[in-house]
Design a protein around this motif. Structure first.
Motif, PDB file in Angstrom:
ATOM      1  N   VAL A 115       6.390  -9.962 -33.002  1.00 33.89           N
ATOM      2  CA  VAL A 115       4.918 -10.001 -32.979  1.00 33.89           C
ATOM      3  C   VAL A 115       4.621 -10.076 -31.662  1.00 33.89           C
ATOM      4  CG1 VAL A 115       2.751 -10.590 -34.114  1.00 33.89           C
ATOM      5  CG2 VAL A 115       4.595 -10.811 -35.339  1.00 33.89           C
ATOM      6  N   GLU A 116       4.848 -11.411 -31.181  1.00 35.21           N
ATOM      7  CA  GLU A 116       4.293 -11.759 -29.998  1.00 35.21           C
ATOM      8  C   GLU A 116       5.486 -12.661 -28.916  1.00 35.21           C
ATOM      9  OE1 GLU A 116       1.286 -14.531 -30.732  1.00 35.21           O
ATOM     10  OE2 GLU A 116      -0.027 -13.170 -31.533  1.00 35.21           O
ATOM     11  N   GLU A 118       7.691 -12.375 -26.279  1.00 41.29           N
ATOM     12  CA  GLU A 118       8.330 -11.839 -25.284  1.00 41.29           C
ATOM     13  C   GLU A 118       9.615 -12.240 -24.863  1.00 41.29           C
ATOM     14  OE1 GLU A 118       8.521  -8.697 -22.458  1.00 41.29           O
ATOM     15  OE2 GLU A 118       6.681  -9.356 -23.597  1.00 41.29           O
ATOM     16  N   THR A 121      11.537  -9.901 -27.525  1.00 38.97           N
ATOM     17  CA  THR A 121      11.381  -8.684 -27.270  1.00 38.97           C
ATOM     18  C   THR A 121      11.946  -8.150 -26.232  1.00 38.97           C
ATOM     19  OG1 THR A 121       9.491  -8.981 -28.724  1.00 38.97           O
ATOM     20  CG2 THR A 121       9.704  -6.709 -27.587  1.00 38.97           C
ATOM     21  N   SER A 122      11.804  -8.863 -24.968  1.00 36.93           N
ATOM     22  CA  SER A 122      12.441  -8.360 -23.545  1.00 36.93           C
ATOM     23  C   SER A 122      13.798  -8.158 -23.730  1.00 36.93           C
ATOM     24  CB  SER A 122      11.934  -9.159 -22.836  1.00 36.93           C
ATOM     25  OG  SER A 122      12.383 -10.299 -22.953  1.00 36.93           O
ATOM     26  N   TRP A 140       4.579  -5.330 -32.986  1.00 31.91           N
ATOM     27  CA  TRP A 140       4.234  -6.016 -31.672  1.00 31.91           C
ATOM     28  C   TRP A 140       2.894  -5.685 -31.230  1.00 31.91           C
ATOM     29  CZ3 TRP A 140       6.348  -9.122 -28.685  1.00 31.91           C
ATOM     30  CH2 TRP A 140       6.036  -9.107 -27.315  1.00 31.91           C
ATOM     31  N   GLY A 141       2.268  -6.766 -30.687  1.00 27.79           N
ATOM     32  CA  GLY A 141       0.737  -6.725 -30.341  1.00 27.79           C
ATOM     33  C   GLY A 141      -0.269  -6.502 -31.245  1.00 27.79           C
ATOM     34  N   ARG A 142       0.129  -6.364 -32.555  1.00 31.10           N
ATOM     35  CA  ARG A 142      -0.776  -6.342 -33.735  1.00 31.10           C
ATOM     36  C   ARG A 142      -1.551  -7.645 -34.197  1.00 31.10           C
ATOM     37  NH1 ARG A 142       0.075  -2.711 -37.795  1.00 31.10           N
ATOM     38  NH2 ARG A 142      -1.849  -3.364 -38.720  1.00 31.10           N
ATOM     39  N   ASP A 143      -2.639  -7.533 -34.692  1.00 38.70           N
ATOM     40  CA  ASP A 143      -3.287  -9.004 -35.163  1.00 38.70           C
ATOM     41  C   ASP A 143      -2.533  -9.448 -36.183  1.00 38.70           C
ATOM     42  OD1 ASP A 143      -5.469 -10.063 -37.057  1.00 38.70           O
ATOM     43  OD2 ASP A 143      -6.094 -10.562 -35.001  1.00 38.70           O
ATOM     44  N   GLU A 199       4.796 -17.322 -36.074  1.00 39.98           N
ATOM     45  CA  GLU A 199       5.651 -16.549 -34.968  1.00 39.98           C
ATOM     46  C   GLU A 199       6.202 -17.520 -33.903  1.00 39.98           C
ATOM     47  OE1 GLU A 199       6.600 -13.118 -32.212  1.00 39.98           O
ATOM     48  OE2 GLU A 199       6.547 -13.816 -34.303  1.00 39.98           O
TER      49      GLU A 199
END
Length: 241
Positions: A115-116, A118, A121-122, A140-143, A199
């Motif tokens: 979700v947040e 990095e 995800t990176s 990813w990046g959603r509220d 998260e």
């Protein structure tokens, strides 16, 4: 992103990876395998508690499961979090490379439930680039609140299996994440900064039923509380009718 070829869902059985899988199936992606990492006692990269139940979830979903065992992680005493994250990624990348070879290179990509983070995800994005495959990360990046509401509206049954944050006491262990619990999490987010989807490791979950599952997961468990954090210890689990 291509919709041709096979997809692998990075899957722990928790709500975020399950939602990524569900959304991939809704998008018509051909998810041929689930891939679960059993990280042992702690991890910077992976969901930790009760990942053994991923096998039951995979049976209910009807998709083949590939499992990576703790010994496969090449764990070492690495003090730097980034170095440990890189080390933890190695067996995952190797397993995907093996799948890619078995599919004659017809591996389109992987799904991920970040979700947040990095940090995670990176690394997953870099792995996909090295393998020449796509990444489907629909959270990813959603509220976070909107995501939680979407999961509940879709019919996800979510059980909280671990907590480690101020405001989350032993009563949360084994609790169903429903509309009432979500409202309380919103309040805890405002009071203490608890992430609504957990998260940052504030809590972990298990999806016991959903529209992508043919049979629910039934549990018997005991709670383990360690003063400021705790988890459930599953004593029995099976697929219901």
């Amino acid at each position: 992103m291509t919709d041709s070829g096979s997809w692998v869902s990075l899957f722990s059985g928790g709500k975020d990876s399950s939602w990524a899988l569900y959304r991939a199936l809704e998008e018509g992606l051909d998810v041929s395998h689930l891939l679960t990492v059993h990280p042992g006692d702690d991890s910077y990269m992976y969901h930790v508690p009760e990942t053994r139940l991923a096998g039951l979830a995979a049976e209910s979903i009807g998709i083949e499961l590939v499992e990576i065992e703790p010994d496969d992680l090449g764990a070492a005493d690495v003090e730097d979090a980034g170095a440990q994250g890189d080390r933890e990624l190695e067996p995952l990348e190797a397993a995907l490379a093996d799948l890619q070879a078995s599919l004659d290179g017809d591996l389109a990509g992987v799904t991920a439930g970040a979700v947040e983070s990095e940090f995670q995800t990176s690394r997953i994005r870099g792995m996909c680039e090295r393998l020449g495959i796509d990444l489907f990360a629909p959270l990813w990046g959603r509220d976070p609140r909107e995501l939680a509401e979407a999961m509940l509206a879709a019919g996800f049954e979510i059980r909280i299996v671990q907590v480690a944050a101020r405001g989350l006491d032993e009563s949360w262990l084994g609790r169903t994440l429903d509309a009432e619990a979500l409202a309380e999490l919103v309040d805890l987010n405002e009071a203490y900064g608890v992430h609504i989807l957990g998260e940052g490791g504030e809590f972990e979950t298990l999806v016991t039923d959903g529209p992508h599952m043919r049979r629910p997961i039934e549990l018997e468990y005991e709670t383990v509380w360690e003063g400021t954090r705790g988890h459930i210890r599953v004593t029995d689990a099976w697929l219901g009718e």
